[in-house]
Scaffold this motif. Structure first.
Motif, PDB file in Angstrom:
ATOM      1  N   ILE A   3       0.861  -1.193  -0.129  1.00 38.22           N
ATOM      2  CA  ILE A   3      -0.220   0.063   0.074  1.00 38.22           C
ATOM      3  C   ILE A   3       1.210   1.231   0.028  1.00 38.22           C
ATOM      4  N   LYS A   4       0.719   2.133  -1.002  1.00 38.16           N
ATOM      5  CA  LYS A   4       1.612   3.313  -1.001  1.00 38.16           C
ATOM      6  C   LYS A   4       0.669   4.398  -0.814  1.00 38.16           C
ATOM      7  N   VAL A   5       1.209   5.433   0.176  1.00 40.74           N
ATOM      8  CA  VAL A   5       0.343   6.333   0.782  1.00 40.74           C
ATOM      9  C   VAL A   5       1.481   7.594   0.579  1.00 40.74           C
ATOM     10  N   SER A   6       0.921   8.706  -0.262  1.00 40.12           N
ATOM     11  CA  SER A   6       1.519   9.812  -0.223  1.00 40.12           C
ATOM     12  C   SER A   6       1.093  11.042   0.891  1.00 40.12           C
ATOM     13  N   ILE A   7       2.429  11.455   1.556  1.00 39.28           N
ATOM     14  CA  ILE A   7       1.918  12.403   2.900  1.00 39.28           C
ATOM     15  C   ILE A   7       2.343  13.911   2.261  1.00 39.28           C
ATOM     16  N   ASP A  85       3.366  23.741  -7.303  1.00 33.61           N
ATOM     17  CA  ASP A  85       4.562  22.847  -6.964  1.00 33.61           C
ATOM     18  C   ASP A  85       4.563  22.687  -5.537  1.00 33.61           C
ATOM     19  N   SER A  86       3.253  22.937  -4.873  1.00 32.61           N
ATOM     20  CA  SER A  86       3.126  22.837  -3.570  1.00 32.61           C
ATOM     21  C   SER A  86       3.031  21.122  -3.129  1.00 32.61           C
ATOM     22  N   SER A  87       3.462  21.138  -1.815  1.00 30.89           N
ATOM     23  CA  SER A  87       3.426  19.592  -1.113  1.00 30.89           C
ATOM     24  C   SER A  87       2.177  19.207  -1.465  1.00 30.89           C
ATOM     25  N   MET A  88       1.033  19.714  -1.143  1.00 33.34           N
ATOM     26  CA  MET A  88      -0.324  19.296  -1.296  1.00 33.34           C
ATOM     27  C   MET A  88      -0.512  19.008  -2.598  1.00 33.34           C
ATOM     28  N   ARG A  89      -0.319  19.628  -3.678  1.00 33.55           N
ATOM     29  CA  ARG A  89      -0.759  19.290  -5.033  1.00 33.55           C
ATOM     30  C   ARG A  89       0.112  18.094  -5.527  1.00 33.55           C
ATOM     31  N   ILE A  90       1.401  18.078  -5.149  1.00 33.27           N
ATOM     32  CA  ILE A  90       1.947  16.975  -5.632  1.00 33.27           C
ATOM     33  C   ILE A  90       1.803  15.500  -5.078  1.00 33.27           C
ATOM     34  N   ALA A  91       1.648  15.572  -3.941  1.00 38.53           N
ATOM     35  CA  ALA A  91       0.881  14.482  -3.189  1.00 38.53           C
ATOM     36  C   ALA A  91      -0.346  14.097  -3.828  1.00 38.53           C
ATOM     37  N   ILE A  92      -1.081  15.050  -4.051  1.00 39.21           N
ATOM     38  CA  ILE A  92      -2.345  14.405  -4.782  1.00 39.21           C
ATOM     39  C   ILE A  92      -1.965  13.799  -6.238  1.00 39.21           C
ATOM     40  N   ASN A  93      -1.198  14.390  -7.046  1.00 42.35           N
ATOM     41  CA  ASN A  93      -0.885  14.170  -8.433  1.00 42.35           C
ATOM     42  C   ASN A  93      -0.096  12.703  -8.064  1.00 42.35           C
ATOM     43  N   LEU A  94       0.280  12.205  -7.293  1.00 41.57           N
ATOM     44  CA  LEU A  94       0.882  11.035  -7.234  1.00 41.57           C
ATOM     45  C   LEU A  94      -0.187   9.952  -7.015  1.00 41.57           C
ATOM     46  N   VAL A  95      -1.363  10.403  -6.642  1.00 42.76           N
ATOM     47  CA  VAL A  95      -2.540   9.397  -6.440  1.00 42.76           C
ATOM     48  C   VAL A  95      -2.961   9.482  -7.958  1.00 42.76           C
ATOM     49  N   LYS A  96      -3.088  10.608  -8.790  1.00 47.68           N
ATOM     50  CA  LYS A  96      -3.731  10.764 -10.157  1.00 47.68           C
ATOM     51  C   LYS A  96      -2.752   9.833 -10.909  1.00 47.68           C
ATOM     52  N   ASP A  97      -1.406   9.843 -10.798  1.00 46.80           N
ATOM     53  CA  ASP A  97      -0.587   9.121 -11.794  1.00 46.80           C
ATOM     54  C   ASP A  97      -0.564   7.587 -11.370  1.00 46.80           C
ATOM     55  N   ALA A 100       0.667   6.301  -6.017  1.00 40.24           N
ATOM     56  CA  ALA A 100       0.004   6.152  -4.614  1.00 40.24           C
ATOM     57  C   ALA A 100      -1.303   5.827  -4.700  1.00 40.24           C
ATOM     58  N   ASP A 101      -1.565   4.942  -3.618  1.00 35.58           N
ATOM     59  CA  ASP A 101      -2.901   4.600  -3.550  1.00 35.58           C
ATOM     60  C   ASP A 101      -3.770   5.448  -2.751  1.00 35.58           C
ATOM     61  N   ALA A 102      -3.194   6.411  -2.118  1.00 39.91           N
ATOM     62  CA  ALA A 102      -4.208   7.252  -1.160  1.00 39.91           C
ATOM     63  C   ALA A 102      -3.188   8.360  -0.877  1.00 39.91           C
ATOM     64  N   ARG A 117     -10.516  17.899  -5.991  1.00 36.24           N
ATOM     65  CA  ARG A 117     -11.649  17.648  -7.128  1.00 36.24           C
ATOM     66  C   ARG A 117     -11.031  18.160  -8.473  1.00 36.24           C
ATOM     67  N   PHE A 118     -10.247  19.201  -8.659  1.00 32.67           N
ATOM     68  CA  PHE A 118      -9.524  19.396  -9.944  1.00 32.67           C
ATOM     69  C   PHE A 118      -8.742  18.414 -10.403  1.00 32.67           C
ATOM     70  N   VAL A 119      -7.750  17.770  -9.496  1.00 30.59           N
ATOM     71  CA  VAL A 119      -6.600  16.817 -10.031  1.00 30.59           C
ATOM     72  C   VAL A 119      -7.415  15.406 -10.526  1.00 30.59           C
ATOM     73  N   LEU A 120      -8.289  14.997  -9.213  1.00 27.24           N
ATOM     74  CA  LEU A 120      -8.809  13.536  -9.555  1.00 27.24           C
ATOM     75  C   LEU A 120      -9.879  13.303 -10.115  1.00 27.24           C
ATOM     76  N   LYS A 121     -10.740  14.344 -10.140  1.00 25.81           N
ATOM     77  CA  LYS A 121     -12.247  14.588 -10.492  1.00 25.81           C
ATOM     78  C   LYS A 121     -13.112  13.782  -9.889  1.00 25.81           C
ATOM     79  N   THR A 122     -14.314  13.895  -9.828  1.00 26.91           N
ATOM     80  CA  THR A 122     -15.581  12.844  -9.142  1.00 26.91           C
ATOM     81  C   THR A 122     -15.658  11.837 -10.051  1.00 26.91           C
ATOM     82  N   ILE A 123     -16.125  10.819  -9.193  1.00 22.84           N
ATOM     83  CA  ILE A 123     -16.568   9.587  -9.770  1.00 22.84           C
ATOM     84  C   ILE A 123     -17.922   9.661 -10.733  1.00 22.84           C
TER      85      ILE A 123
END
Length: 342
Positions: A3-7, A85-97, A100-102, A117-123
């Protein structure tokens, strides 16, 4: 299965010292866990040197540099548009790519929701994501959503929240058919505004295990597994419960330190007081889920200490193992397929 988690290591009131310490604790506890610490590389490396076990765990974590941090009081629109290039944006990008699993962040809630919501989009089939968290009860804990992502939600949105919450509780708590209560000002059917009454009708007609209306005090009785409400009421209930817990702690401390006799009583009662404090500790229930996104995002309290932030990482680990996003998506797709054509 790893399980890969971005912090979002730099996010929150305390940032890297807390997130790195919690991450090291999580790696020691979960042998199948790999972490991405996202933030200022030099600051993270410096903090890692403070932990003797970090060297032995080094193959199970990755440090990913981010040159920017989203401030706790920053406008979500500014964080979204100008801090790519914020830590928040990059951590979320890792999930999108798919790396990371979470993702876990203690950062600005509004910015986290906007960027996620912008990066991952809604189901597909979900109009709005909702925030679900755990609340302490007399029997353990219950789950509640929405805790502040949406205000003035329509009945259809509240049913969406109930569907997502029910699936999340089912697979993270191993409860086959979670009971669902709709927050209202009374249990009687004639109580509440038109939105609540319409929502109740929709829930009764659904396949969900709807138990009826619940009042504010029912949240803490643990009479249902999931409490559904609009984000406006949910956030007020959450903050009110945290305030009551703090007030009780304040008055207990004041009472037991009044004089020599009460100090002796406090010493005798210390094991009981310790258990009482633990039961009401908000940090024990830290880690709210942003449900409805195409990826798992967990929001930690901004002021979390390492113990509290660890609970948020645990929640991410549980949801990733349970494949919550996939299960919600499958259920919503099935419901869309079964809708009668116009």
């Amino acid at each position: 299965m790893t399980i890969k988690v971005s912090i979002d290591a730099s996010g929150g009131d305390h940032g890297i010292p807390v997130t790195v310490e919690a991450g090291i604790k999580a790696l020691r506890e979960f042998k199948d866990l790999h972490l991405f610490f996202v933030g200022d590389d030099s600051a993270i490396q410096k903090e890692l040197l403070q932990h003797s076990s970090a060297k032995n765990l080094s193959k199970r974590f990755t440090v990913t540099h981010a040159s920017e941090v989203v401030a706790m009081n920053e406008s979500p629109s500014i964080a979204l548009r100008k801090k790519k290039d914020s830590s928040m944006r990059i951590a979320i990008n890792l999930v999108k790519d798919g790396q990371a699993d979470a993702c876990v962040s203690a950062g600005n809630t509004g910015a986290l929701m906007a960027i996620s919501r912008f990066v991952l989009k809604t189901i597909k089939g979900i109009d709005r994501p909702a925030i679900m968290g755990r609340m302490p009860t007399m029997t353990g804990h219950t789950h509640m959503l929405d805790l502040g992502a949406n205000v003035d939600s329509k009945p259809e949105a509240l049913v969406e929240f109930a569907t997502m919450g029910s699936i999340a509780v089912q697979y993270t708590e191993d409860i086959p058919a979670p009971t669902i209560g709709l927050l209202n000002i009374g249990e009687e059917e004639m109580k509440g505004n038109e939105k609540i009454k319409k929502t109740a009708e929709l829930l009764k007609a659904s396949n969900l295990n709807y138990a009826g209306f619940v009042e504010g005090d029912d949240i803490y009785k643990g009479s249902v597994d999931l409490v559904v409400c609009d984000g406006f009421e949910g956030n007020i209930a959450l903050k009110a419960s945290e305030g009551v817990a703090s007030m009780m702690g304040h008055y207990l401390k004041q009472a037991f330190t009044k004089n020599t006799f009460t100090k002796i009583v406090a010493l005798i009662a210390s094991p009981v007081l310790k258990d009482f404090k633990s039961s009401l500790d908000p940090g024990k229930y830290n880690g709210a889920s942003l449900l409805g996104l195409r990826g798992i995002v967990i929001k930690s309290h901004g002021g979390a200490n390492s113990f509290s932030f660890l609970q948020a990482i645990k929640e991410a680990h549980i949801e990733a193992h349970a494949k919550i996003t996939e299960k919600i998506s499958n259920q919503v797709s099935l419901e869309l397929e079964n809708q009668p054509s116009e």
